[in-house]
Design a protein around this motif. Sequence first.
Motif, PDB file in Angstrom:
ATOM      1  N   HIS A   6     -11.509 -24.680  16.596  1.00  0.00           N
ATOM      2  CA  HIS A   6     -10.736 -23.687  17.339  1.00  0.00           C
ATOM      3  C   HIS A   6      -9.412 -23.394  16.621  1.00  0.00           C
ATOM      4  CE1 HIS A   6      -9.481 -22.529  21.746  1.00  0.00           C
ATOM      5  NE2 HIS A   6      -9.691 -21.471  20.995  1.00  0.00           N
ATOM      6  N   LEU A   7      -8.825 -24.397  15.975  1.00  0.00           N
ATOM      7  CA  LEU A   7      -7.544 -24.246  15.281  1.00  0.00           C
ATOM      8  C   LEU A   7      -7.651 -23.596  13.905  1.00  0.00           C
ATOM      9  CD1 LEU A   7      -5.856 -27.694  15.977  1.00  0.00           C
ATOM     10  CD2 LEU A   7      -4.874 -25.468  16.536  1.00  0.00           C
ATOM     11  N   TYR A   8      -8.833 -23.590  13.314  1.00  0.00           N
ATOM     12  CA  TYR A   8      -8.934 -23.158  11.922  1.00  0.00           C
ATOM     13  C   TYR A   8      -8.394 -21.740  11.748  1.00  0.00           C
ATOM     14  CZ  TYR A   8     -10.249 -23.265   7.153  1.00  0.00           C
ATOM     15  OH  TYR A   8     -10.158 -23.280   5.798  1.00  0.00           O
ATOM     16  N   PRO A   9      -7.536 -21.512  10.746  1.00  0.00           N
ATOM     17  CA  PRO A   9      -7.283 -22.209   9.485  1.00  0.00           C
ATOM     18  C   PRO A   9      -6.160 -23.249   9.514  1.00  0.00           C
ATOM     19  CG  PRO A   9      -6.111 -20.157   9.417  1.00  0.00           C
ATOM     20  CD  PRO A   9      -6.823 -20.210  10.752  1.00  0.00           C
ATOM     21  N   ILE A  10      -5.762 -23.662  10.695  1.00  0.00           N
ATOM     22  CA  ILE A  10      -4.775 -24.744  10.781  1.00  0.00           C
ATOM     23  C   ILE A  10      -5.517 -26.066  10.812  1.00  0.00           C
ATOM     24  CG2 ILE A  10      -3.096 -25.858  12.304  1.00  0.00           C
ATOM     25  CD1 ILE A  10      -2.056 -23.108  13.047  1.00  0.00           C
ATOM     26  N   ARG A  11      -5.004 -27.006  10.045  1.00  0.00           N
ATOM     27  CA  ARG A  11      -5.514 -28.374  10.040  1.00  0.00           C
ATOM     28  C   ARG A  11      -4.393 -29.287  10.527  1.00  0.00           C
ATOM     29  NH1 ARG A  11     -10.555 -28.147  10.533  1.00  0.00           N
ATOM     30  NH2 ARG A  11     -11.828 -27.747   8.723  1.00  0.00           N
ATOM     31  N   VAL A  12      -4.734 -30.220  11.397  1.00  0.00           N
ATOM     32  CA  VAL A  12      -3.764 -31.179  11.926  1.00  0.00           C
ATOM     33  C   VAL A  12      -4.161 -32.563  11.430  1.00  0.00           C
ATOM     34  CG1 VAL A  12      -2.792 -32.223  14.006  1.00  0.00           C
ATOM     35  CG2 VAL A  12      -3.352 -29.770  13.977  1.00  0.00           C
ATOM     36  N   LYS A  13      -3.209 -33.259  10.844  1.00  0.00           N
ATOM     37  CA  LYS A  13      -3.423 -34.631  10.385  1.00  0.00           C
ATOM     38  C   LYS A  13      -2.486 -35.525  11.183  1.00  0.00           C
ATOM     39  CE  LYS A  13      -4.761 -37.904   7.507  1.00  0.00           C
ATOM     40  NZ  LYS A  13      -5.929 -38.656   7.810  1.00  0.00           N
ATOM     41  N   ASP A  14      -3.061 -36.451  11.927  1.00  0.00           N
ATOM     42  CA  ASP A  14      -2.262 -37.348  12.753  1.00  0.00           C
ATOM     43  C   ASP A  14      -1.851 -38.581  11.965  1.00  0.00           C
ATOM     44  OD1 ASP A  14      -2.393 -35.779  15.125  1.00  0.00           O
ATOM     45  OD2 ASP A  14      -4.428 -36.515  15.486  1.00  0.00           O
ATOM     46  N   TYR A  15      -0.561 -38.889  12.055  1.00  0.00           N
ATOM     47  CA  TYR A  15       0.004 -40.102  11.475  1.00  0.00           C
ATOM     48  C   TYR A  15       0.566 -40.933  12.624  1.00  0.00           C
ATOM     49  CZ  TYR A  15      -0.439 -37.527   7.097  1.00  0.00           C
ATOM     50  OH  TYR A  15      -0.940 -36.816   6.045  1.00  0.00           O
ATOM     51  N   SER A  16       1.034 -42.128  12.359  1.00  0.00           N
ATOM     52  CA  SER A  16       1.491 -42.992  13.446  1.00  0.00           C
ATOM     53  C   SER A  16       2.695 -42.413  14.192  1.00  0.00           C
ATOM     54  CB  SER A  16       1.804 -44.398  12.930  1.00  0.00           C
ATOM     55  OG  SER A  16       2.779 -44.334  11.915  1.00  0.00           O
ATOM     56  N   GLU A  17       3.610 -41.770  13.505  1.00  0.00           N
ATOM     57  CA  GLU A  17       4.843 -41.285  14.131  1.00  0.00           C
ATOM     58  C   GLU A  17       4.847 -39.779  14.405  1.00  0.00           C
ATOM     59  OE1 GLU A  17       7.405 -43.329  15.099  1.00  0.00           O
ATOM     60  OE2 GLU A  17       6.027 -44.944  14.524  1.00  0.00           O
ATOM     61  N   PHE A  18       3.963 -39.034  13.769  1.00  0.00           N
ATOM     62  CA  PHE A  18       3.972 -37.579  13.920  1.00  0.00           C
ATOM     63  C   PHE A  18       2.612 -37.005  13.530  1.00  0.00           C
ATOM     64  CE2 PHE A  18       5.031 -38.368   9.530  1.00  0.00           C
ATOM     65  CZ  PHE A  18       4.387 -37.363   8.825  1.00  0.00           C
ATOM     66  N   SER A  19       2.446 -35.715  13.807  1.00  0.00           N
ATOM     67  CA  SER A  19       1.257 -34.974  13.365  1.00  0.00           C
ATOM     68  C   SER A  19       1.724 -33.882  12.408  1.00  0.00           C
ATOM     69  CB  SER A  19       0.537 -34.330  14.553  1.00  0.00           C
ATOM     70  OG  SER A  19       0.019 -35.313  15.415  1.00  0.00           O
ATOM     71  N   ALA A  20       1.016 -33.724  11.295  1.00  0.00           N
ATOM     72  CA  ALA A  20       1.306 -32.665  10.328  1.00  0.00           C
ATOM     73  C   ALA A  20       0.432 -31.465  10.678  1.00  0.00           C
ATOM     74  CB  ALA A  20       1.016 -33.143   8.914  1.00  0.00           C
ATOM     75  N   VAL A  21       1.072 -30.308  10.813  1.00  0.00           N
ATOM     76  CA  VAL A  21       0.381 -29.065  11.177  1.00  0.00           C
ATOM     77  C   VAL A  21       0.475 -28.145   9.974  1.00  0.00           C
ATOM     78  CG1 VAL A  21       0.281 -27.153  12.819  1.00  0.00           C
ATOM     79  CG2 VAL A  21       1.081 -29.412  13.590  1.00  0.00           C
ATOM     80  N   ASN A  22      -0.658 -27.955   9.272  1.00  0.00           N
ATOM     81  CA  ASN A  22      -0.670 -27.203   8.019  1.00  0.00           C
ATOM     82  C   ASN A  22      -1.684 -26.069   8.028  1.00  0.00           C
ATOM     83  OD1 ASN A  22       1.199 -28.743   6.238  1.00  0.00           O
ATOM     84  ND2 ASN A  22      -0.210 -30.408   6.731  1.00  0.00           N
ATOM     85  N   TYR A  23      -1.373 -25.072   7.219  1.00  0.00           N
ATOM     86  CA  TYR A  23      -2.298 -23.966   6.970  1.00  0.00           C
ATOM     87  C   TYR A  23      -3.237 -24.398   5.857  1.00  0.00           C
ATOM     88  CZ  TYR A  23      -3.837 -19.522   4.912  1.00  0.00           C
ATOM     89  OH  TYR A  23      -4.583 -18.498   4.392  1.00  0.00           O
ATOM     90  N   HIS A  24      -4.543 -24.203   6.071  1.00  0.00           N
ATOM     91  CA  HIS A  24      -5.540 -24.558   5.068  1.00  0.00           C
ATOM     92  C   HIS A  24      -6.032 -23.287   4.389  1.00  0.00           C
ATOM     93  CE1 HIS A  24      -9.726 -25.750   3.786  1.00  0.00           C
ATOM     94  NE2 HIS A  24      -8.966 -26.615   3.180  1.00  0.00           N
ATOM     95  N   LYS A  25      -5.684 -23.115   3.132  1.00  0.00           N
ATOM     96  CA  LYS A  25      -6.095 -21.938   2.353  1.00  0.00           C
ATOM     97  C   LYS A  25      -7.450 -22.231   1.729  1.00  0.00           C
ATOM     98  CE  LYS A  25      -5.132 -18.126  -0.238  1.00  0.00           C
ATOM     99  NZ  LYS A  25      -6.201 -17.212   0.055  1.00  0.00           N
ATOM    100  N   TRP A  26      -8.412 -21.338   1.966  1.00  0.00           N
ATOM    101  CA  TRP A  26      -9.764 -21.497   1.430  1.00  0.00           C
ATOM    102  C   TRP A  26     -10.236 -20.112   1.030  1.00  0.00           C
ATOM    103  CZ3 TRP A  26     -14.178 -23.976   4.852  1.00  0.00           C
ATOM    104  CH2 TRP A  26     -15.238 -24.389   4.045  1.00  0.00           C
TER     105      TRP A  26
END
Length: 189
Positions: free
Chosen positions: A123-143
Amino acid sequence: MFQLGKTIVSEDIIEKDFVCNLSACGGACCVDGDAGAPLEEEEAKILEDIYPKIKPFLRKEGIAVIEKEGVWIKNEWGEIETPLINNADCAYVIFDEKNKTLCGIEEAYNSGEIDWKKPVSCHLYPIRVKDYSEFSAVNYHKWEICDDACTLGKELQVPVYKFVKQALVRKFGQNWYDELEKVAAKHLE
């Protein structure tokens, strides 16, 4: 990058434009690549529960893979994802009469059989979310398979974050999205 609550957000989701153009790509993101759709633990449990209602919407190849490997799998890094048919198509992929890719889960949702639309990563694509212990990284995925979506987004002047608004609200909440809009307005001044 900027911080928004417990997320670190890429400026690309504000600066880049995107609108899915299924007539151009045919839904290639669901059949290309080397991994299934990332799943959250809660989503894996949901899939287990609703699989009997999704099954009638799926292709025989998808059903065979799911019944052999499970409704979800763990990859080599221990992350949960959807299984693949022959290391290509997501097991939940179906095709319409024009051979356009659709999601069997979403078709079950659209038909009123289930109340869960699809994995939030899809549902989020092209955004990818990577969860880390203290935060989540919200990035655009270029393909490159989404170049037509970037072109259409630019033509319609729809930034990535607006295109995936519903999914971002689903993932992070309305207050988070409202703050994102404020940051975007300030950033684009």
